[in-house]
Design a protein around this motif. Structure first.
Motif, short mmCIF file in Angstrom:
data_model
loop_
_atom_site.label_atom_id
_atom_site.label_comp_id
_atom_site.label_asym_id
_atom_site.label_seq_id
_atom_site.Cartn_x
_atom_site.Cartn_y
_atom_site.Cartn_z
N MET A 52 12.74 16.71 9.34
CA MET A 52 11.68 16.57 8.49
C MET A 52 11.99 17.39 7.20
N ASN A 53 11.92 16.62 6.00
CA ASN A 53 11.92 17.25 4.83
C ASN A 53 10.53 18.21 4.42
N LEU A 54 10.56 19.40 4.82
CA LEU A 54 9.56 20.26 4.63
C LEU A 54 9.22 20.34 3.04
N THR A 55 10.12 20.38 2.17
CA THR A 55 10.05 20.72 0.90
C THR A 55 9.32 19.36 0.18
N LEU A 56 9.78 18.33 0.50
CA LEU A 56 9.04 17.05 0.16
C LEU A 56 7.68 16.95 0.69
N PHE A 103 -14.72 10.88 4.25
CA PHE A 103 -13.92 9.68 4.62
C PHE A 103 -12.97 9.29 3.48
N THR A 104 -13.06 9.73 2.44
CA THR A 104 -12.20 9.20 1.41
C THR A 104 -11.09 10.43 1.28
N LEU A 105 -11.54 11.55 1.81
CA LEU A 105 -10.34 12.42 1.60
C LEU A 105 -9.52 12.36 2.99
N ARG A 106 -10.15 12.00 3.93
CA ARG A 106 -9.38 11.62 5.13
C ARG A 106 -8.32 10.48 4.75
N ALA A 107 -8.71 9.50 4.09
CA ALA A 107 -8.21 8.36 3.82
C ALA A 107 -7.00 8.86 2.72
N ILE A 108 -7.14 9.62 1.99
CA ILE A 108 -6.07 10.23 0.87
C ILE A 108 -4.99 10.92 1.77
N GLU A 109 -5.49 11.60 2.42
CA GLU A 109 -4.38 12.52 3.65
C GLU A 109 -3.60 11.23 4.26
N GLU A 110 -4.10 10.41 5.09
CA GLU A 110 -3.48 9.16 5.52
C GLU A 110 -2.32 8.60 4.69
N TYR A 111 -3.01 8.48 3.41
CA TYR A 111 -2.05 7.93 2.40
C TYR A 111 -0.88 8.79 2.13
N LYS A 112 -1.02 10.01 1.91
CA LYS A 112 0.06 11.06 1.84
C LYS A 112 1.13 10.89 2.97
N LYS A 113 0.64 10.76 4.24
CA LYS A 113 1.54 10.56 5.29
C LYS A 113 2.12 9.32 5.14
N PHE A 114 1.58 8.43 4.89
CA PHE A 114 2.17 7.05 4.61
C PHE A 114 3.34 7.00 3.86
N SER A 118 11.85 6.98 5.51
CA SER A 118 12.20 6.15 6.35
C SER A 118 13.49 5.07 6.01
N ASP A 119 14.25 4.90 7.00
CA ASP A 119 15.29 3.60 6.69
C ASP A 119 14.66 2.41 7.01
#
Length: 88
Positions: free
Chosen positions: A1-5, A37-48, A55-56
């Motif tokens: 995992m790229n922790l800096t990114l 819900f909006t803040l959780r959605a933004i967190e999921e967006y960050k993960k995505f 990802s390759d």
């Protein structure tokens, strides 16, 4: 995992600049979402977006993340800064 990114993604402020109709407020309003819900959605967006950047394989967002992504595109300066952060 790229922790800096990942740390840089986590630190990214989508509501910069802050205002009466900033990113998270507009996202919540246009989708009739609660603030939580909006803040959780933004967190999921960050993960995505981390996954998409590292990802390759081709990745596809769920409907909620897609809504966040499309709203982020409207905030073009923020979106450009975020893409720079992702090196994309």
């Amino acid at each position: 995992m790229n922790l800096t990114l990942w740390d840089n993604i986590q630190a990214f402020n989508f509501d910069d600049p802050a205002g009466e109709y900033c990113f998270s407020i507009r996202l919540a309003s246009e989708n009739v979402w609660t603030k939580d819900f909006t803040l959780r959605a933004i967190e999921e967006y960050k993960k995505f977006m981390y996954l998409a950047a590292t990802s390759d394989l081709m990745v596809s967002p769920c409907e909620v993340v897609d809504q966040v992504w499309h709203q982020h595109l409207v905030f073009s300066t923020s979106y450009h800064r975020f893409c720079d952060l992702l090196n994309k």
